[in-house]
Motif scaffolding. Structure first.
Motif, PDB file in Angstrom:
ATOM      1  N   ALA A   1       4.120   6.538  -2.973  1.00  0.00           N
ATOM      2  CA  ALA A   1       3.456   5.134  -2.947  1.00  0.00           C
ATOM      3  C   ALA A   1       4.445   4.474  -2.126  1.00  0.00           C
ATOM      4  O   ALA A   1       5.781   4.421  -2.646  1.00  0.00           O
ATOM      5  CB  ALA A   1       3.019   4.780  -4.209  1.00  0.00           C
ATOM      6  N   ALA A   2       4.181   3.540  -1.014  1.00  0.00           N
ATOM      7  CA  ALA A   2       4.990   2.910  -0.638  1.00  0.00           C
ATOM      8  C   ALA A   2       4.431   1.430  -0.083  1.00  0.00           C
ATOM      9  O   ALA A   2       3.208   1.332   0.103  1.00  0.00           O
ATOM     10  CB  ALA A   2       5.590   3.530   0.598  1.00  0.00           C
ATOM     11  N   GLY A   3       5.454   0.581   0.294  1.00  0.00           N
ATOM     12  CA  GLY A   3       4.952  -0.714   0.765  1.00  0.00           C
ATOM     13  C   GLY A   3       5.176  -0.883   2.479  1.00  0.00           C
ATOM     14  O   GLY A   3       6.023  -0.118   2.866  1.00  0.00           O
TER      15      GLY A   3
ATOM     16  N   LEU B   1      11.312  -4.971  -6.728  1.00  0.00           N
ATOM     17  CA  LEU B   1      10.803  -4.796  -5.429  1.00  0.00           C
ATOM     18  C   LEU B   1      11.825  -5.510  -4.404  1.00  0.00           C
ATOM     19  O   LEU B   1      12.971  -6.186  -4.958  1.00  0.00           O
ATOM     20  CB  LEU B   1       9.095  -5.281  -5.344  1.00  0.00           C
ATOM     21  N   GLU B   2      11.584  -5.973  -3.204  1.00  0.00           N
ATOM     22  CA  GLU B   2      12.360  -6.160  -2.198  1.00  0.00           C
ATOM     23  C   GLU B   2      12.265  -7.699  -2.222  1.00  0.00           C
ATOM     24  O   GLU B   2      11.325  -8.494  -2.472  1.00  0.00           O
ATOM     25  CB  GLU B   2      12.410  -5.876  -0.896  1.00  0.00           C
TER      26      GLU B   2
ATOM     27  N   TYR C   1      13.187  -7.443   3.034  1.00  0.00           N
ATOM     28  CA  TYR C   1      11.712  -7.050   3.944  1.00  0.00           C
ATOM     29  C   TYR C   1      12.356  -7.355   5.254  1.00  0.00           C
ATOM     30  O   TYR C   1      11.894  -6.306   6.226  1.00  0.00           O
ATOM     31  CB  TYR C   1      10.774  -7.654   3.537  1.00  0.00           C
TER      32      TYR C   1
ATOM     33  N   VAL D   1       8.526   1.273   2.850  1.00  0.00           N
ATOM     34  CA  VAL D   1       9.738   1.362   1.985  1.00  0.00           C
ATOM     35  C   VAL D   1       9.190   1.787   0.560  1.00  0.00           C
ATOM     36  O   VAL D   1       7.981   1.435   0.113  1.00  0.00           O
ATOM     37  CB  VAL D   1      10.320  -0.079   1.789  1.00  0.00           C
ATOM     38  N   GLY D   2       9.798   2.726  -0.200  1.00  0.00           N
ATOM     39  CA  GLY D   2       9.504   3.202  -1.401  1.00  0.00           C
ATOM     40  C   GLY D   2      10.748   3.653  -2.237  1.00  0.00           C
ATOM     41  O   GLY D   2      11.959   3.389  -1.844  1.00  0.00           O
ATOM     42  N   MET D   3      10.654   4.058  -3.279  1.00  0.00           N
ATOM     43  CA  MET D   3      11.657   4.477  -4.202  1.00  0.00           C
ATOM     44  C   MET D   3      11.769   5.971  -4.660  1.00  0.00           C
ATOM     45  O   MET D   3      12.269   6.361  -5.487  1.00  0.00           O
ATOM     46  CB  MET D   3      11.538   3.794  -5.490  1.00  0.00           C
TER      47      MET D   3
ATOM     48  N   THR E   1       0.600   0.810  -0.136  1.00  0.00           N
ATOM     49  CA  THR E   1      -0.153   0.123  -1.339  1.00  0.00           C
ATOM     50  C   THR E   1      -0.003  -1.370  -1.481  1.00  0.00           C
ATOM     51  O   THR E   1      -0.748  -2.075  -2.143  1.00  0.00           O
ATOM     52  CB  THR E   1       0.406   0.346  -2.893  1.00  0.00           C
ATOM     53  N   ASP E   2       0.744  -1.919  -0.533  1.00  0.00           N
ATOM     54  CA  ASP E   2       0.953  -3.347  -0.572  1.00  0.00           C
ATOM     55  C   ASP E   2       1.543  -3.410   1.010  1.00  0.00           C
ATOM     56  O   ASP E   2       2.245  -2.801   1.482  1.00  0.00           O
ATOM     57  CB  ASP E   2       1.735  -3.863  -1.347  1.00  0.00           C
TER      58      ASP E   2
ATOM     59  N   CYS F   1       4.068  -6.063   3.190  1.00  0.00           N
ATOM     60  CA  CYS F   1       5.550  -6.549   2.762  1.00  0.00           C
ATOM     61  C   CYS F   1       5.736  -7.581   3.749  1.00  0.00           C
ATOM     62  O   CYS F   1       6.608  -7.202   4.594  1.00  0.00           O
ATOM     63  CB  CYS F   1       6.348  -5.739   2.800  1.00  0.00           C
TER      64      CYS F   1
ATOM     65  N   ILE G   1      -1.561  -2.632  -6.817  1.00  0.00           N
ATOM     66  CA  ILE G   1      -0.801  -1.354  -6.144  1.00  0.00           C
ATOM     67  C   ILE G   1      -1.584  -0.387  -6.403  1.00  0.00           C
ATOM     68  O   ILE G   1      -1.802   0.824  -5.791  1.00  0.00           O
ATOM     69  CB  ILE G   1       0.727  -1.784  -6.519  1.00  0.00           C
TER      70      ILE G   1
HETATM   71  N1  HPA Z   1       8.808  -1.709  -2.218  1.00  0.00           N
HETATM   72  C1  HPA Z   1       9.488  -0.430  -2.847  1.00  0.00           C
HETATM   73  N2  HPA Z   1       8.405   0.433  -3.256  1.00  0.00           N
HETATM   74  C2  HPA Z   1       7.140   0.400  -3.065  1.00  0.00           C
HETATM   75  C3  HPA Z   1       6.592  -0.878  -2.531  1.00  0.00           C
HETATM   76  C4  HPA Z   1       7.712  -1.755  -2.301  1.00  0.00           C
HETATM   77  O1  HPA Z   1       7.256  -2.873  -1.545  1.00  0.00           O
HETATM   78  N3  HPA Z   1       5.212  -0.797  -2.643  1.00  0.00           N
HETATM   79  C5  HPA Z   1       5.013   0.524  -3.395  1.00  0.00           C
HETATM   80  N4  HPA Z   1       6.286   0.964  -3.502  1.00  0.00           N
END
Ligand code: HPA
Length: 270
Positions: A111-113, A190-191, A196, A207-209, A232-233, A235, A248
């Motif tokens: 999942a990432a932003g 989050l950032e 961002y 961006v993700g983890m 998922t979102d 930024c 998310i």
């Molecule tokens: N940042 C980092 N990881 C994420 C984000 C984000 O905005 N959304 C989902 N995973």
């Protein structure tokens, strides 16, 4: 390290896992894929010798072996993150096990932003390339040469042929598929708006983890890999709202069925 990996994979071989399957590392937004697999064996992570000890959150982590669209798949359901306190060796241990079990192709999801503001939440991005902002490497270990090269080439970390197949499938199935650059951070926070803006300037689309350490190790082991981000979102630093974790999760669910179509058809055509 080598002995540990051998012992882990030997245990799994004894459980009936055969070489030559396709490896899948399931992140957020692809959990339902499990329901499409004709499962032969399910092995809890804590049963596997030398496997990183699961946190409460990953109590249910398991390795699933079975058939998906007539192909054998080996699926890690539940992954380890740096933000949970695991080290680089631990979070990439599943990739080393896959390799030791004769897996040559790996599919990863996360999942990432979205940093690219032309992307919408609930859509999918195929990772074309990445930026490692995790402040370390799974290859910066004592004895890494025992496991593969140290100075691993990263000029083409994601499989060109698998990416081509995925793009064709997306076109055929009329699934909106973005392509872009994934930046990996440690998290779990989050950032900030400034971060961002920075991510946009350096060329990230999402961006993700997670994911990047696994991809680095897959490249060290000369495995072919591809990775998908479920967005998922969005930024947008100029309109940033406080993070909404339930939203998310809902967006990850929204993308799930399309991602399952892509992964299933990819597996069929491999
Ligand atoms: N940042 C980092 N990881 C994420 C984000 C984000 O905005 N959304 C989902 N995973």
């Amino acid at each position: 390290m080598k002995t540990k990996i051998k012992e882990s994979s030997l245990y799994l071989t004894k459980k009936g896992i055969q070489p030559g399957s396709i490896g899948i590392i399931l992140g957020t937004g692809l959990g339902d894929l499990i329901n499409h697999i004709n499962i032969e064996t399910e092995i809890a992570f804590d049963e596997i010798p030398h496997f990183p000890k699961a946190t409460v959150e990953y109590h249910s982590g398991k390795l699933i072996y079975g058939t998906l669209n007539e192909k054998k798949v080996l699926v890690f359901q539940g992954r380890f993150h740096l933000y949970e306190g695991y080290n680089f060796f631990e979070i990439t241990y599943p990739v080393r096990i896959l390799n030791s079990l004769g897996v040559e192709k790996v599919i990863i999801s996360n999942a990432a932003g979205a940093i690219n503001l032309e992307f919408n939440k609930g859509e999918i991005m195929l990772i074309e390339d990445h930026i490692n902002l995790q402040g370390g490497s799974p290859l910066a270990e004592k004895g890494t040469e025992e496991l593969g090269n140290r100075f691993v080439d990263m000029s083409e970390p994601y499989s060109v042929s698998m990416k081509k197949l995925i793009k064709k499938i997306a076109q055929k199935e009329k699934i909106k598929l973005h392509k872009g650059i994934y930046a990996a951070v440690v998290g779990p926070q989050l950032e900030t708006k400034a971060e961002y803006r920075y991510l946009k300037i350096i060329g990230a689309d999402a961006v993700g983890m997670s994911t990047v350490p696994e991809v680095i190790v897959a490249n060290q082991l000369q495995m072919e890999c591809v990775a998908f981000s479920v967005l998922t979102d969005v930024c947008d630093p100029e309109n940033l709202k406080p993070v909404d974790i339930p939203d998310i999760m809902a967006m990850a669910k929204k993308a799930e069925q399309n991602l399952i179509i892509l992964v299933k058809e990819l597996i069929s055509s491999l």
